[in-house]
Each structure stands twice: as C-alpha cells, then as structure tokens.
Write an enzyme that holds these catalytic residues in place. Structure first.
Site, PDB file in Angstrom:
ATOM      1  N   VAL A  65      -6.820 -15.048 -29.704  1.00 54.44           N
ATOM      2  CA  VAL A  65      -5.989 -13.927 -29.287  1.00 54.44           C
ATOM      3  C   VAL A  65      -5.773 -12.971 -30.461  1.00 54.44           C
ATOM      4  O   VAL A  65      -5.607 -13.393 -31.597  1.00 54.44           O
ATOM      5  CB  VAL A  65      -4.634 -14.393 -28.703  1.00 54.44           C
ATOM      6  CG1 VAL A  65      -4.819 -14.974 -27.325  1.00 54.44           C
ATOM      7  CG2 VAL A  65      -3.933 -15.395 -29.591  1.00 54.44           C
ATOM      8  N   CYS A  66      -5.832 -11.696 -30.138  1.00 59.08           N
ATOM      9  CA  CYS A  66      -5.479 -10.646 -31.089  1.00 59.08           C
ATOM     10  C   CYS A  66      -4.724  -9.600 -30.286  1.00 59.08           C
ATOM     11  O   CYS A  66      -4.281  -9.881 -29.167  1.00 59.08           O
ATOM     12  CB  CYS A  66      -6.711 -10.088 -31.796  1.00 59.08           C
ATOM     13  SG  CYS A  66      -7.900  -9.199 -30.764  1.00 59.08           S
ATOM     14  N   GLY A  67      -4.566  -8.406 -30.799  1.00 54.25           N
ATOM     15  CA  GLY A  67      -3.812  -7.395 -30.078  1.00 54.25           C
ATOM     16  C   GLY A  67      -4.380  -7.102 -28.696  1.00 54.25           C
ATOM     17  O   GLY A  67      -3.666  -7.105 -27.704  1.00 54.25           O
TER      18      GLY A  67
END
Length: 152
Positions: A65-67
C-alpha cells in the site's frame, strides 16, 4: 499462507491495520516496513523487497500500500516473474487471483478506507488461481517476460 506486507509513510496506518487483519485470517505475516508515518520512505525499495521474496519463494503473496497503490504496483511488477494488481474493489481483487494469478495486491490508502481494504484483502487471500482458460493467458505473459529478459 506466508504474506509479505509493506507500505510507504503515506499508508503506514493502513498497513498496520491490514497486518493484524491478515493475522486474524490465519496467515503468517512478515512486515517489510515502513515503521512509522513520520519518516519519509520511498515505496520502490519496499515493493522490490516484497516482490523479490515472492519471486524467491520465501513468501506466497504480498500486499503493498502507498498513497494511490499505483507506485507500488509499478515497482513490484518490475521484479521478474511478479504480477501485481492494483485493486480498489472486491471483484477486481478476486479476478486478480482467479484470472491473472497475481502474487501481489496493491491498494491506495488515500483512495479507499480501511474497512474496504480489509474486505479486498480477505477476498484476494481466499481466491485461488484455477488455471483453465486463464492459464494460457498468464503463460503468454510469462513467456513474453522471459523473451524480453533474454533479449537484454
């Protein structure tokens, strides 16, 4: 299953919640960082480590997960043999596995909430690649990747 999970600083809180959720589903979880939401972390390195360990057989699947989920999907997909799928709904998560045998699920913490992310992860981890008609398509992807790697 052995699941690797990782994030950048933008998705630290989601990663922490998902880590416990995955354990609650009965899976072994290895955390690849980041370790807090304050220290800026570049997502490619985290994605490369998770995807690399999947490629080496140390993990069964990965959750990144990232932005937005886009960067980690692109980075993980650069590791030979890895198919990463960006999913922000349960149907896509199911199809990522059933149609594409994707070893890595990616999501964006600034796009979806934690409860939806938990549902997506559950569906993804419960889904299995059945082979069948999709096997030939996945094999075409594998073969083309090998062809590109040999041409270098």
């Amino acid at each position: 299953m052995r699941i690797g999970i990782g994030s950048d600083h933008n998705a630290f809180d989601m990663k922490e919640s998902l880590k416990e959720h995955i354990r609650g589903l009965g899976h072994e979880v290895t955390d690849y960082g980041c370790n807090d939401s304050c220290t800026e972390v570049d997502y490619p390195e985290v994605a490369f480590r998770v995807a690399g360990d999947i490629a080496e057989g140390k993990l069964d699947r990965g959750i990144l997960v990232c932005g937005t989920g886009i960067g980690v999907a692109i980075a993980a997909g650069k590791v030979p043999g890895i198919r990463a799928a960006l999913c922000h709904d349960t149907y896509s998560a199911e199809r990522a596995q059933k149609s594409n045998n994707a070893q890595v699920l990616t999501m964006g913490a600034q796009i979806i909430g934690i409860e939806l992310a938990k549902q997506i992860v559950k569906v993804y981890l419960e889904s299995e690649f059945p082979g069948g008609r999709s096997a030939r398509k996945v094999q075409q992807i594998i073969d083309k990747e090998r062809q590109f790697l040999q041409a270098r």
